[in-house]
Design a protein around this motif. Structure first.
Motif, PDB file in Angstrom:
ATOM      1  N   TYR A 373       0.758  -1.086   0.130  1.00 33.07           N
ATOM      2  CA  TYR A 373       0.049   0.031  -0.113  1.00 33.07           C
ATOM      3  C   TYR A 373       0.893   1.480   0.101  1.00 33.07           C
ATOM      4  O   TYR A 373       1.781   1.299   0.590  1.00 33.07           O
ATOM      5  CB  TYR A 373      -1.045  -0.127   1.163  1.00 33.07           C
ATOM      6  N   LYS A 374       0.340   2.396  -0.846  1.00 34.25           N
ATOM      7  CA  LYS A 374       0.930   3.445  -0.635  1.00 34.25           C
ATOM      8  C   LYS A 374       0.042   4.364  -1.139  1.00 34.25           C
ATOM      9  O   LYS A 374      -0.760   4.132  -2.078  1.00 34.25           O
ATOM     10  CB  LYS A 374       2.148   3.607  -1.696  1.00 34.25           C
ATOM     11  N   PRO A 375      -0.320   5.677  -0.482  1.00 35.65           N
ATOM     12  CA  PRO A 375      -1.391   6.641  -0.705  1.00 35.65           C
ATOM     13  C   PRO A 375      -1.284   7.082  -2.027  1.00 35.65           C
ATOM     14  O   PRO A 375       0.001   7.242  -2.675  1.00 35.65           O
ATOM     15  CB  PRO A 375      -1.119   7.660   0.266  1.00 35.65           C
ATOM     16  N   VAL A 376      -2.306   7.208  -2.774  1.00 37.20           N
ATOM     17  CA  VAL A 376      -2.209   7.504  -4.375  1.00 37.20           C
ATOM     18  C   VAL A 376      -2.542   9.009  -4.360  1.00 37.20           C
ATOM     19  O   VAL A 376      -2.056   9.622  -5.563  1.00 37.20           O
ATOM     20  CB  VAL A 376      -3.206   6.709  -5.419  1.00 37.20           C
ATOM     21  N   ILE A 377      -3.042   9.723  -3.553  1.00 39.68           N
ATOM     22  CA  ILE A 377      -3.424  11.187  -3.650  1.00 39.68           C
ATOM     23  C   ILE A 377      -2.946  11.794  -2.252  1.00 39.68           C
ATOM     24  O   ILE A 377      -3.297  11.164  -1.273  1.00 39.68           O
ATOM     25  CB  ILE A 377      -4.942  11.381  -3.677  1.00 39.68           C
ATOM     26  N   SER A 378      -2.186  12.798  -2.533  1.00 40.68           N
ATOM     27  CA  SER A 378      -1.555  13.619  -1.276  1.00 40.68           C
ATOM     28  C   SER A 378      -2.772  14.265  -0.762  1.00 40.68           C
ATOM     29  O   SER A 378      -3.791  14.587  -1.296  1.00 40.68           O
ATOM     30  CB  SER A 378      -0.524  14.666  -1.664  1.00 40.68           C
ATOM     31  N   LEU A 379      -2.541  14.563   0.614  1.00 37.64           N
ATOM     32  CA  LEU A 379      -3.325  15.480   1.228  1.00 37.64           C
ATOM     33  C   LEU A 379      -3.760  16.703   0.835  1.00 37.64           C
ATOM     34  O   LEU A 379      -4.928  17.006   0.733  1.00 37.64           O
ATOM     35  CB  LEU A 379      -2.856  15.664   2.704  1.00 37.64           C
ATOM     36  N   LYS A 380      -2.695  17.403   0.039  1.00 35.74           N
ATOM     37  CA  LYS A 380      -2.858  18.766  -0.293  1.00 35.74           C
ATOM     38  C   LYS A 380      -4.008  18.647  -1.609  1.00 35.74           C
ATOM     39  O   LYS A 380      -4.776  19.137  -1.647  1.00 35.74           O
ATOM     40  CB  LYS A 380      -1.394  19.149  -1.073  1.00 35.74           C
ATOM     41  N   ASP A 381      -3.706  17.672  -2.559  1.00 34.28           N
ATOM     42  CA  ASP A 381      -4.552  17.598  -3.619  1.00 34.28           C
ATOM     43  C   ASP A 381      -5.625  16.841  -3.156  1.00 34.28           C
ATOM     44  O   ASP A 381      -6.770  17.182  -3.787  1.00 34.28           O
ATOM     45  CB  ASP A 381      -3.887  16.390  -4.421  1.00 34.28           C
ATOM     46  N   GLY A 382      -6.046  16.011  -2.286  1.00 35.15           N
ATOM     47  CA  GLY A 382      -7.297  15.596  -1.636  1.00 35.15           C
ATOM     48  C   GLY A 382      -8.160  16.892  -1.252  1.00 35.15           C
ATOM     49  O   GLY A 382      -9.539  16.831  -1.546  1.00 35.15           O
ATOM     50  N   ILE A 383      -7.252  17.722  -0.501  1.00 35.54           N
ATOM     51  CA  ILE A 383      -8.176  18.845  -0.063  1.00 35.54           C
ATOM     52  C   ILE A 383      -8.611  19.638  -1.050  1.00 35.54           C
ATOM     53  O   ILE A 383      -9.906  20.230  -1.190  1.00 35.54           O
ATOM     54  CB  ILE A 383      -7.315  19.692   1.227  1.00 35.54           C
ATOM     55  N   ARG A 384      -7.688  20.038  -2.195  1.00 37.08           N
ATOM     56  CA  ARG A 384      -8.190  20.920  -3.333  1.00 37.08           C
ATOM     57  C   ARG A 384      -9.599  20.038  -4.222  1.00 37.08           C
ATOM     58  O   ARG A 384     -10.362  20.592  -4.353  1.00 37.08           O
ATOM     59  CB  ARG A 384      -7.024  20.956  -4.278  1.00 37.08           C
ATOM     60  N   ARG A 385      -9.225  18.905  -4.332  1.00 37.04           N
ATOM     61  CA  ARG A 385     -10.221  18.251  -4.940  1.00 37.04           C
ATOM     62  C   ARG A 385     -11.546  18.339  -4.235  1.00 37.04           C
ATOM     63  O   ARG A 385     -12.754  18.553  -4.720  1.00 37.04           O
ATOM     64  CB  ARG A 385      -9.985  16.844  -5.358  1.00 37.04           C
ATOM     65  N   THR A 386     -11.552  18.172  -3.061  1.00 38.85           N
ATOM     66  CA  THR A 386     -12.845  18.084  -1.966  1.00 38.85           C
ATOM     67  C   THR A 386     -13.273  19.594  -1.857  1.00 38.85           C
ATOM     68  O   THR A 386     -14.456  19.561  -2.313  1.00 38.85           O
ATOM     69  CB  THR A 386     -12.179  17.899  -0.636  1.00 38.85           C
ATOM     70  N   VAL A 387     -12.656  20.501  -1.832  1.00 39.69           N
ATOM     71  CA  VAL A 387     -12.845  21.963  -1.743  1.00 39.69           C
ATOM     72  C   VAL A 387     -13.656  22.173  -3.315  1.00 39.69           C
ATOM     73  O   VAL A 387     -14.670  22.541  -3.260  1.00 39.69           O
ATOM     74  CB  VAL A 387     -12.061  22.957  -1.567  1.00 39.69           C
ATOM     75  N   GLU A 388     -13.166  21.657  -4.278  1.00 39.28           N
ATOM     76  CA  GLU A 388     -13.583  22.080  -5.586  1.00 39.28           C
ATOM     77  C   GLU A 388     -15.080  21.335  -5.805  1.00 39.28           C
ATOM     78  O   GLU A 388     -15.694  21.669  -6.495  1.00 39.28           O
ATOM     79  CB  GLU A 388     -12.897  21.354  -6.487  1.00 39.28           C
ATOM     80  N   SER A 389     -15.097  20.225  -5.275  1.00 39.41           N
ATOM     81  CA  SER A 389     -16.470  19.570  -5.491  1.00 39.41           C
ATOM     82  C   SER A 389     -17.524  19.913  -4.706  1.00 39.41           C
ATOM     83  O   SER A 389     -18.783  19.331  -4.872  1.00 39.41           O
ATOM     84  CB  SER A 389     -16.298  18.056  -4.985  1.00 39.41           C
ATOM     85  N   TYR A 390     -17.410  20.895  -3.830  1.00 38.32           N
ATOM     86  CA  TYR A 390     -18.720  21.494  -3.243  1.00 38.32           C
ATOM     87  C   TYR A 390     -18.993  22.974  -3.585  1.00 38.32           C
ATOM     88  O   TYR A 390     -19.091  23.820  -2.493  1.00 38.32           O
ATOM     89  CB  TYR A 390     -18.275  21.395  -1.600  1.00 38.32           C
ATOM     90  N   PRO A 391     -19.096  23.429  -4.534  1.00 42.35           N
ATOM     91  CA  PRO A 391     -19.480  24.938  -5.023  1.00 42.35           C
ATOM     92  C   PRO A 391     -20.719  25.227  -4.195  1.00 42.35           C
ATOM     93  O   PRO A 391     -20.745  26.394  -3.984  1.00 42.35           O
ATOM     94  CB  PRO A 391     -19.687  24.666  -6.565  1.00 42.35           C
ATOM     95  N   HIS A 392     -21.625  24.498  -4.117  1.00 44.31           N
ATOM     96  CA  HIS A 392     -22.849  24.695  -3.410  1.00 44.31           C
ATOM     97  C   HIS A 392     -22.682  25.329  -2.037  1.00 44.31           C
ATOM     98  O   HIS A 392     -23.508  25.742  -1.111  1.00 44.31           O
ATOM     99  CB  HIS A 392     -24.027  23.662  -3.717  1.00 44.31           C
ATOM    100  N   LEU A 393     -21.561  24.710  -1.474  1.00 40.30           N
ATOM    101  CA  LEU A 393     -21.311  24.898   0.195  1.00 40.30           C
ATOM    102  C   LEU A 393     -20.297  26.075   0.212  1.00 40.30           C
ATOM    103  O   LEU A 393     -20.070  26.449   1.424  1.00 40.30           O
ATOM    104  CB  LEU A 393     -20.705  23.689   0.682  1.00 40.30           C
ATOM    105  N   ARG A 394     -20.181  26.709  -0.666  1.00 31.16           N
ATOM    106  CA  ARG A 394     -19.075  27.999  -0.660  1.00 31.16           C
ATOM    107  C   ARG A 394     -19.896  29.226   0.069  1.00 31.16           C
ATOM    108  O   ARG A 394     -21.118  29.060  -0.079  1.00 31.16           O
ATOM    109  CB  ARG A 394     -18.853  28.663  -2.064  1.00 31.16           C
ATOM    110  N   HIS A 395     -18.963  30.011   0.737  1.00 32.12           N
ATOM    111  CA  HIS A 395     -19.547  31.052   1.491  1.00 32.12           C
ATOM    112  C   HIS A 395     -20.573  32.024   0.602  1.00 32.12           C
ATOM    113  O   HIS A 395     -19.789  32.205  -0.568  1.00 32.12           O
ATOM    114  CB  HIS A 395     -18.595  31.787   2.165  1.00 32.12           C
ATOM    115  N   GLY A 396     -21.679  32.326   0.883  1.00 34.56           N
ATOM    116  CA  GLY A 396     -22.594  32.961  -0.132  1.00 34.56           C
ATOM    117  C   GLY A 396     -23.056  32.339  -1.167  1.00 34.56           C
ATOM    118  O   GLY A 396     -23.702  33.015  -1.968  1.00 34.56           O
ATOM    119  N   ALA A 397     -22.874  31.188  -1.180  1.00 30.72           N
ATOM    120  CA  ALA A 397     -23.644  30.235  -2.380  1.00 30.72           C
ATOM    121  C   ALA A 397     -25.065  30.002  -2.192  1.00 30.72           C
ATOM    122  O   ALA A 397     -25.324  29.944  -1.033  1.00 30.72           O
ATOM    123  CB  ALA A 397     -22.903  29.043  -2.945  1.00 30.72           C
TER     124      ALA A 397
END
Ligand SMILES: NC(=O)C1=CN([C@@H]2O[C@H](COP(=O)(O)OP(=O)(O)OC[C@H]3O[C@@H](n4cnc5c(N)ncnc54)[C@H](OP(=O)(O)O)[C@@H]3O)[C@@H](O)[C@H]2O)C=CC1
Ligand SMILES: CC(C)=CCC[C@@H](C)[C@H]1CC[C@H]2C3=C(CC[C@]12C)[C@@]1(C)CCC(=O)C[C@@H]1CC3
Length: 397
Positions: A373-397
């Protein structure tokens, strides 16, 4: 060209090599071999080349079931399995999507007959169903995680399933006090912090005990921690809801506590590696494995990254851990006492406060060593992908 019989388990490399050799010896006619009590019917080829092609590993011959496949982790797992050429049966109490290559079976995992229908011709089962940890319904946890898992194991035995991969949780060893680089040999929590954890412990014990090479059932448990990613219904939505209610101002404790947050793709990768490594001679049989991002992070830095990424302010003011934990305990007791009169669900449960204010990160070196086993996605990339996936939860959305 017809695929291999769907009953056949995903063939390993050496088996397919043996089949190729057989193919060169038998030019016409069908060959029936018995593999693990199941008849594997090879197609009737006409030339060496056709035979060789027919006996190569064909993705469509990989057939598995995902119990809990409508949920957050389950759906990501299903999508990856499809990418890898598996055919998937999803068994879940609800159907949340449709996908080509997936057969849905809606039902309760405590219902053996319903399970048996979904497990027909399946050799590999992923069990990742559970009531949501936020629930405080003790009877539900016991029914689904304990009795239900017993039923799943019985159904797997009766259906001739060969491998079961359970989604357990690293929380099975968490008692609310610091865990740093915890290994799998830590004892199970003696005083589990909630019903979810209590029943996840029993569930893991049941599944690992069921591993029996003689009977042909191999089992393994994956213990993820803090799964996050697109479509997660818990972490980001709870966080944003708390921020929108103006309650994300405080850091519990000094904010230096390190925690594992694991991007969902890494958890999926760990599950599939476990399934594909699970063979009678493998060291992973009947064992539990931590699967993490292998990048412990300060709990409050992670929260801040998600909040700021979505346009909210990061928490700034510190509150003493013991004070908040004590208050959470009091609130929880009150909610129990008052339950017959008023139903209220406190945001600050003792479990949540403990998770937010202590160290809890785990070593995944056993998974690295035993299954590569070795992680395939780094924490930084995981956070970026997660944030991008929730446009409806952005402040003011
Ligand atoms: N998310 C996390 O951070 C972590 C999760 N885990 C484990 O991972 C697994 C998956 O978690 P996650 O994807 O987050 O959870 P989800 O709630 O998103 O998925 C679980 C799925 O199982 C279904 N389910 C519940 N009860 C039954 C039942 N009786 N019969 C059939 N299906 C049922 C749920 O339906 P419904 O939604 O209607 O209840 C849901 O679709 C769980 O076992 C959990 O304990 C472990 C560590 C961390
Ligand atoms: C690492 C790990 C196991 C994370 C689990 C995820 C959830 C339990 C967290 C997701 C959002 C978190 C959260 C809090 C506690 C833990 C979570 C529910 C708080 C309630 C902690 C106290 C606060 O100040 C508000 C937080 C909201 C978000």
């Amino acid at each position: 060209m017809p695929p291999l019989h769907p009953n056949s388990s995903p063939p390993n490399e050496s088996a397919s090599r043996a089949q190729l050799i057989q193919g060169l010896l038998f030019v016409r006619g069908s060959i029936h071999t018995v593999a693990k009590q199941k008849t594997v019917c090879l197609p009737t080829p006409t030339t060496h080349l056709q035979f060789a092609m027919a006996t190569r590993i064909r993705p469509s011959s990989k057939r598995c079931a995902v119990i809990g496949g409508s949920g957050f982790l389950g759906r990501h797992l299903v999508e990856k399995l499809l990418d890898k050429g598996y055919t998937v049966s999803v068994f879940d109490i609800r159907q949340s999507y449709e996908l080509p290559g997936v057969t849905f079976h809606q039902g309760d995992l405590c219902d053996k007959q319903a399970l048996l229908t979904a497990l027909q011709d399946v050799s590999l089962v992923f069990h990742c169903a559970s009531p949501a940890p936020a629930s405080d319904d003790k009877a539900l946890f016991q029914r689904v995680n304990i009795q239900g898992t017993q039923t799943v194991l019985q159904a797997c035995t009766e259906a001739g399933v060969q491998k079961v991969v359970l989604t357990s949780s690293a929380s099975v060893v968490f008692e609310g006090t610091d865990i740093k680089d915890g290994r799998e040999d830590l004892p199970y929590a003696k005083k589990p912090i909630d019903y979810y954890t209590e029943t996840k412990i029993e569930q893991e014990k049941l599944v690992l005990k069921a591993c029996d090479k003689e009977k042909g059932l191999l089992t393994v448990a994956i213990r993820p921690h803090g799964i996050f990613g697109p479509r997660d219904p818990q972490l980001v939505p709870i966080l944003v809801d708390t921020a929108r209610r103006g309650k994300m101002k405080f850091i519990i404790g000094d904010g230096s506590n390190l925690v594992d947050f694991t991007f969902v793709d890494n958890v999926v990768h760990g599950h599939i590696l476990a399934a594909e490594s699970l063979r009678p001679e493998s060291p992973i049989c009947g064992k539990a494995y931590h699967i993490t991002n292998d990048e412990p992070v300060r709990f409050w830095d992670f929260m801040a990254d998600i909040l700021v990424g979505l346009g909210y302010a990061a928490p700034r003011y510190h509150l003493p851990y013991t004070l908040v934990y004590g208050l959470a305990l009091l609130l929880w007791l009150l909610s129990l006492l008052l339950r017959p009169l008023v139903a209220f669900k406190p945001t600050f449960t003792p479990m949540r406060v403990a998770l937010a204010g202590t160290h809890h990160f785990y070593s995944c070196s056993r998974a690295k060593q035993d299954m590569g086993y070795k992680p395939v996605i780094s924490l930084k990339d995981g956070i970026r992908r997660t944030v991008e996936s929730y446009p409806h939860l952005r402040h003011g959305a």
